[in-house]
Design a protein around this motif. Structure first.
Motif, PDB file in Angstrom:
ATOM      1  N   LYS A 148      77.726  54.500  -2.030  1.00 15.39           N
ATOM      2  CA  LYS A 148      76.891  53.475  -2.673  1.00 15.39           C
ATOM      3  C   LYS A 148      77.733  52.230  -2.957  1.00 15.39           C
ATOM      4  CE  LYS A 148      74.186  57.139  -4.854  1.00 15.39           C
ATOM      5  NZ  LYS A 148      73.817  57.786  -6.123  1.00 15.39           N
ATOM      6  N   MET A 156      75.437  48.375  -4.149  1.00 15.51           N
ATOM      7  CA  MET A 156      74.111  48.640  -4.688  1.00 15.51           C
ATOM      8  C   MET A 156      73.281  47.373  -4.897  1.00 15.51           C
ATOM      9  SD  MET A 156      72.867  51.642  -5.471  1.00 15.51           S
ATOM     10  CE  MET A 156      71.887  51.196  -6.895  1.00 15.51           C
ATOM     11  N   GLU A 206      69.749  55.271  -3.718  1.00 17.34           N
ATOM     12  CA  GLU A 206      69.807  55.429  -5.179  1.00 17.34           C
ATOM     13  C   GLU A 206      68.437  55.801  -5.733  1.00 17.34           C
ATOM     14  OE1 GLU A 206      71.408  55.660  -8.940  1.00 17.34           O
ATOM     15  OE2 GLU A 206      72.464  55.431  -7.045  1.00 17.34           O
ATOM     16  N   CYS A 246      71.190  51.028   0.527  1.00 15.68           N
ATOM     17  CA  CYS A 246      71.889  51.666  -0.586  1.00 15.68           C
ATOM     18  C   CYS A 246      70.952  51.835  -1.779  1.00 15.68           C
ATOM     19  CB  CYS A 246      73.110  50.824  -0.963  1.00 15.68           C
ATOM     20  SG  CYS A 246      74.224  51.623  -2.124  1.00 15.68           S
ATOM     21  N   GLN A 247      70.113  50.849  -2.012  1.00 16.00           N
ATOM     22  CA  GLN A 247      69.135  50.936  -3.096  1.00 16.00           C
ATOM     23  C   GLN A 247      68.119  52.033  -2.827  1.00 16.00           C
ATOM     24  OE1 GLN A 247      68.853  49.151  -6.234  1.00 16.00           O
ATOM     25  NE2 GLN A 247      67.593  50.996  -6.392  1.00 16.00           N
ATOM     26  N   GLN A 276      74.463  63.549   0.672  1.00 17.02           N
ATOM     27  CA  GLN A 276      74.716  63.508  -0.765  1.00 17.02           C
ATOM     28  C   GLN A 276      75.057  64.911  -1.258  1.00 17.02           C
ATOM     29  OE1 GLN A 276      74.487  60.504  -2.901  1.00 17.02           O
ATOM     30  NE2 GLN A 276      74.892  59.929  -0.791  1.00 17.02           N
TER      31      GLN A 276
END
Length: 201
Positions: free
Chosen positions: A124, A127, A137, A133-134, A67
């Motif tokens: 992502k 989502m 996040e 992916c969650q 990220q």
């Protein structure tokens, strides 16, 4: 741990280490040191990932670490300072970071499928249905709340409604596990009050 994982992790961190912006971090023996901002961010992302999931997959660990990869090379100021400009900037960042992470994974011996999976997580892509992916996040939101929210609140303190609205949107992005970890973060009384207001509304 697979040697290709270690190689990819090192390449990702080598990129982070080129960030010209430095931040003060308290290291071992409570000694303050200056490290590249994005390397510090990557370290915090990994810390919260391991709090969220003690045994995350290798590919999720790489995606979390990637990220903000070379984020400083596309300044926010290059885009209009409005919501549309922000969304365009964020989309450009995600695409660029995902492509770079995918290239790193391929160069370290990952299959095309695994490298594409890392890229999809960085973007992502899914989502609503992708559990990993969650998690990513959640981790990004936790780092924002733990490390960046106080500064954000100070910069936008004159617009309480905007700050509360951002908190509501952040909370809505997170899972129940993310909420659980968020409530354990040590925050200023001001930040706590804003979060309580956001949750109440």
């Amino acid at each position: 741990m697979d040697s290709k994982f270690e190689a990819a992790l090192k390449k990702i961190d080598d990129v982070h280490s080129k960030d010209p912006k430095l931040v003060a971090v308290t290291g071992t023996n409570n000694v303050e040191e200056q490290i590249p901002d994005e390397l510090h961010y990557a370290n915090r992302m990994t810390e919260y990932l391991l709090q969220h999931d003690h045994k995350p997959s290798e590919l999720l660990r790489l995606a979390v670490r990637a990220q903000h990869l070379q984020r400083w090379e596309i300044p926010r100021a290059d885009y209009p300072m409005n919501r549309m400009g922000y969304l365009s900037w964020r989309t450009a960042q995600k695409k660029r970071q995902a492509t770079h992470a995918e290239d790193i994974c391929l160069s370290c011996g990952y299959s095309a499928e695994d490298a594409a999976r890392v890229a999809a997580l960085v973007r992502k892509d899914d989502m609503k249905r992708d559990a990993e992916c969650q998690v990513l996040e959640d981790v990004a939101c936790l780092v924002f709340l733990a490390d960046q929210f106080d500064k954000f609140e100070q910069e936008h303190g004159g617009d309480r409604e905007k700050v509360v609205n951002i908190l509501k949107k952040t909370w809505a992005k997170m899972s129940e596990r993310g909420h659980e970890l968020a409530l354990q973060i040590t925050m200023s009384e001001q930040a706590k009050g804003l979060i309580e207001e956001a949750l109440a509304s």
